[in-house]
Design an enzyme around this catalytic site. Sequence first.
Site, PDB file in Angstrom:
ATOM      1  N   SER A  46       0.851  -1.206   0.000  1.00 22.67           N
ATOM      2  CA  SER A  46       0.000   0.000   0.000  1.00 22.67           C
ATOM      3  C   SER A  46       0.880   1.247   0.000  1.00 22.67           C
ATOM      4  O   SER A  46       2.103   1.166   0.141  1.00 22.67           O
ATOM      5  CB  SER A  46      -0.901   0.003   1.252  1.00 22.67           C
ATOM      6  OG  SER A  46      -0.099   0.134   2.413  1.00 22.67           O
ATOM      7  N   ILE A  48       3.089   4.508   0.073  1.00 21.67           N
ATOM      8  CA  ILE A  48       4.387   4.904  -0.479  1.00 21.67           C
ATOM      9  C   ILE A  48       5.174   3.679  -0.966  1.00 21.67           C
ATOM     10  O   ILE A  48       5.816   3.706  -2.025  1.00 21.67           O
ATOM     11  CB  ILE A  48       5.187   5.651   0.614  1.00 21.67           C
ATOM     12  CG1 ILE A  48       4.434   6.919   1.042  1.00 21.67           C
ATOM     13  CG2 ILE A  48       6.595   5.978   0.154  1.00 21.67           C
ATOM     14  CD1 ILE A  48       4.871   7.483   2.391  1.00 21.67           C
ATOM     15  N   SER A 170      10.919   9.997   8.926  1.00 18.23           N
ATOM     16  CA  SER A 170       9.876  11.033   8.886  1.00 18.23           C
ATOM     17  C   SER A 170      10.421  12.297   9.519  1.00 18.23           C
ATOM     18  O   SER A 170      11.318  12.249  10.371  1.00 18.23           O
ATOM     19  CB  SER A 170       8.664  10.543   9.675  1.00 18.23           C
ATOM     20  OG  SER A 170       7.798  11.613   9.944  1.00 18.23           O
ATOM     21  N   TYR A 197       6.091   7.066  18.069  1.00 18.99           N
ATOM     22  CA  TYR A 197       6.277   7.153  16.620  1.00 18.99           C
ATOM     23  C   TYR A 197       7.463   8.067  16.308  1.00 18.99           C
ATOM     24  O   TYR A 197       8.370   7.707  15.546  1.00 18.99           O
ATOM     25  CB  TYR A 197       5.004   7.675  15.942  1.00 18.99           C
ATOM     26  CG  TYR A 197       5.138   7.799  14.443  1.00 18.99           C
ATOM     27  CD1 TYR A 197       5.147   6.676  13.626  1.00 18.99           C
ATOM     28  CD2 TYR A 197       5.275   9.057  13.827  1.00 18.99           C
ATOM     29  CE1 TYR A 197       5.281   6.789  12.242  1.00 18.99           C
ATOM     30  CE2 TYR A 197       5.409   9.176  12.456  1.00 18.99           C
ATOM     31  CZ  TYR A 197       5.412   8.036  11.662  1.00 18.99           C
ATOM     32  OH  TYR A 197       5.560   8.153  10.293  1.00 18.99           O
ATOM     33  N   LYS A 201      11.126   7.123  14.617  1.00 19.12           N
ATOM     34  CA  LYS A 201      11.609   7.764  13.395  1.00 19.12           C
ATOM     35  C   LYS A 201      12.980   8.417  13.639  1.00 19.12           C
ATOM     36  O   LYS A 201      13.799   8.506  12.725  1.00 19.12           O
ATOM     37  CB  LYS A 201      10.580   8.771  12.873  1.00 19.12           C
ATOM     38  CG  LYS A 201       9.305   8.089  12.378  1.00 19.12           C
ATOM     39  CD  LYS A 201       9.568   7.274  11.113  1.00 19.12           C
ATOM     40  CE  LYS A 201       8.755   6.036  10.970  1.00 19.12           C
ATOM     41  NZ  LYS A 201       9.032   5.281   9.734  1.00 19.12           N
ATOM     42  N   SER A 232      -1.910   8.659   2.809  1.00 20.97           N
ATOM     43  CA  SER A 232      -1.930   7.191   2.833  1.00 20.97           C
ATOM     44  C   SER A 232      -2.821   6.759   3.986  1.00 20.97           C
ATOM     45  O   SER A 232      -3.447   7.584   4.631  1.00 20.97           O
ATOM     46  CB  SER A 232      -0.510   6.660   3.043  1.00 20.97           C
ATOM     47  OG  SER A 232      -0.110   6.948   4.364  1.00 20.97           O
TER      48      SER A 232
HETATM   49  N1  NAD Z   1       2.113   9.078   5.205  1.00 21.23           N
HETATM   50  C1  NAD Z   1       2.907  10.034   5.662  1.00 21.23           C
HETATM   51  O1  NAD Z   1       2.522  11.223   5.705  1.00 21.23           O
HETATM   52  C2  NAD Z   1       4.292   9.699   6.122  1.00 21.23           C
HETATM   53  C3  NAD Z   1       5.115  10.746   6.556  1.00 21.23           C
HETATM   54  C4  NAD Z   1       6.403  10.461   6.984  1.00 21.23           C
HETATM   55  C5  NAD Z   1       6.847   9.143   6.965  1.00 21.23           C
HETATM   56  N2  NAD Z   1       6.033   8.134   6.562  1.00 21.23           N
HETATM   57  C6  NAD Z   1       6.563   6.765   6.566  1.00 21.23           C
HETATM   58  O2  NAD Z   1       6.360   6.167   5.311  1.00 21.23           O
HETATM   59  C7  NAD Z   1       6.311   4.750   5.454  1.00 21.23           C
HETATM   60  C8  NAD Z   1       5.162   4.203   4.631  1.00 21.23           C
HETATM   61  O3  NAD Z   1       3.947   4.679   5.165  1.00 21.23           O
HETATM   62  P1  NAD Z   1       2.637   4.989   4.300  1.00 21.23           P
HETATM   63  O4  NAD Z   1       2.317   6.409   4.522  1.00 21.23           O
HETATM   64  O5  NAD Z   1       2.770   4.482   2.917  1.00 21.23           O
HETATM   65  O6  NAD Z   1       1.532   4.162   5.114  1.00 21.23           O
HETATM   66  P2  NAD Z   1       0.843   2.758   4.820  1.00 21.23           P
HETATM   67  O7  NAD Z   1       0.102   2.438   6.064  1.00 21.23           O
HETATM   68  O8  NAD Z   1       0.108   2.780   3.530  1.00 21.23           O
HETATM   69  O9  NAD Z   1       2.091   1.783   4.631  1.00 21.23           O
HETATM   70  C9  NAD Z   1       2.709   1.116   5.690  1.00 21.23           C
HETATM   71  C10 NAD Z   1       2.970  -0.302   5.249  1.00 21.23           C
HETATM   72  O10 NAD Z   1       3.646  -0.988   6.316  1.00 21.23           O
HETATM   73  C11 NAD Z   1       3.058  -2.258   6.442  1.00 21.23           C
HETATM   74  N3  NAD Z   1       3.237  -2.808   7.781  1.00 21.23           N
HETATM   75  C12 NAD Z   1       2.701  -2.360   8.935  1.00 21.23           C
HETATM   76  N4  NAD Z   1       3.057  -3.167   9.944  1.00 21.23           N
HETATM   77  C13 NAD Z   1       3.849  -4.130   9.406  1.00 21.23           C
HETATM   78  C14 NAD Z   1       4.506  -5.253   9.947  1.00 21.23           C
HETATM   79  N5  NAD Z   1       4.398  -5.599  11.231  1.00 21.23           N
HETATM   80  N6  NAD Z   1       5.250  -6.027   9.125  1.00 21.23           N
HETATM   81  C15 NAD Z   1       5.337  -5.726   7.807  1.00 21.23           C
HETATM   82  N7  NAD Z   1       4.720  -4.683   7.238  1.00 21.23           N
HETATM   83  C16 NAD Z   1       3.975  -3.908   8.037  1.00 21.23           C
HETATM   84  C17 NAD Z   1       1.576  -2.040   6.135  1.00 21.23           C
HETATM   85  O11 NAD Z   1       0.911  -3.250   5.821  1.00 21.23           O
HETATM   86  C18 NAD Z   1       1.663  -1.078   4.986  1.00 21.23           C
HETATM   87  O12 NAD Z   1       1.795  -1.783   3.769  1.00 21.23           O
HETATM   88  C19 NAD Z   1       6.201   4.490   6.959  1.00 21.23           C
HETATM   89  O13 NAD Z   1       7.457   4.078   7.438  1.00 21.23           O
HETATM   90  C20 NAD Z   1       5.847   5.840   7.533  1.00 21.23           C
HETATM   91  O14 NAD Z   1       6.320   6.004   8.859  1.00 21.23           O
HETATM   92  C21 NAD Z   1       4.755   8.386   6.123  1.00 21.23           C
END
Ligand code: NAD
Length: 374
Positions: A46, A48, A170, A197, A201, A232
């Site tokens: 899913s 990113i 992040s 969280y 990070k 997301s």
């Molecule tokens: N969305 C934002 O604004 C944002 C900002 C800064 C950083 N991030 C970072 O980006 C990364 C991706 O996040 P996203 O926004 O695409 O969210 P998302 O929830 O779509 O993606 C997270 C993914 O991690 C997987 N996951 C969760 N727990 C897991 C586990 N125990 N084992 C294996 N996989 C697992 C989920 O199934 C999912 O596919 C994360 O590390 C998040 O911290 C996101």
Amino acid sequence: MEALLLGAGLLLGAYVLVYYNLVKAPPCGGIASLRGRTAVVTGANSGIGKMTALELARRGARVVLACRSRERGEAAAFDLRQESGNNEVIFMALDLASLASVRAFATAFLSSEPRLDILIHNAGISSCGRTHKPFNLLLRVNHIGPFLLTHLLLPRLKTCAPSRVVVVSSAAHRRGRLDFTRLDRPVVGWRQELRAYADSKLANVLFARELATQLEGTGITCYAAHPGPVNSELFLRHVPGWLCPLLRPLAWLVLRAPRGGAQTPLYCALQEGIEPLSGRYFANCHVEEVPPAARDDRAAHRLWEASKRLAGLGPGEEAEPDEDPQPEDPGAPSSPSSPHPEELTVSEPHPSPQNSPDLSKVTRRIHVKAEPEP
Ligand SMILES: NC(=O)c1ccc[n+]([C@@H]2O[C@H](COP(=O)([O-])OP(=O)(O)OC[C@H]3O[C@@H](n4cnc5c(N)ncnc54)[C@H](O)[C@@H]3O)[C@@H](O)[C@H]2O)c1
């Protein structure tokens, strides 16, 4: 008057959309063809991670989607094969909350995949949801699991050097503060979750920094990447159901699309010439200065040692998976080294080793971890 306000609102919305998705997240350039190379993207079913995997597949890489759910992982692999026209996109099971699952993944990967050129630690959680674990689940999924996985896969990264590790961190790391006396304490309530969280990070940024130091001269470089504020499921997943219909359109309007969020991790994975910046933090496809807590080498080293303990790696232990001691993992089956039958899944047979392009033409060895003094 109303028409004027509506027009102004639409213009503002269009500006925000263009600004976040095109100006602040321009499509990443970097190595054009990845044919013959293998990438692992965690949490690639899913958001990113899925967009990152799509771009790697479009460039011809063999891409392993390391996901917790077989159903969603297989579905994502199918989608990505269709969208990229690249059949070398496969699913392998990985639950970062379980050290046993991390080890099982590494065993399966090392026995079936001859190459590893790019490892992208993208999976992450922002909340524990309804799970109650006797340890810090946010730190486990966001840092300890990726830490262990990196160690177990290092031999393959080394043989494929120049290779890269990208840790998706992040900007929240700026609010992080690591308390080494209670790193693994369970997290309770949303306030502690927000804090945990940010701490996890910060751990990502310090991990990339220390990893770069430890791997200096090996040809493996590593980077912490901030994807930007992305629309997301990460935060929406934990919002009360009745609020979602209100928040979704707002999130769509003011946040970056996942494709835009993938650009900085892709930049760190692909951009030629950034090897001297190994260990640094990137946002909007640029290296960025981090606060003192995130460039504290002593803290980075202390975190490394603490992470080794929490990941079940003994002092001075080599990263060979078969030599690792049995980890203590409350959420895991009693025999961690024996792979879970349902988890050792590869959705396609591995290909025969391919001719690897000469990466030394586009990358250089790391000599220094260049960073201006504050
Ligand atoms: N969305 C934002 O604004 C944002 C900002 C800064 C950083 N991030 C970072 O980006 C990364 C991706 O996040 P996203 O926004 O695409 O969210 P998302 O929830 O779509 O993606 C997270 C993914 O991690 C997987 N996951 C969760 N727990 C897991 C586990 N125990 N084992 C294996 N996989 C697992 C989920 O199934 C999912 O596919 C994360 O590390 C998040 O911290 C996101």
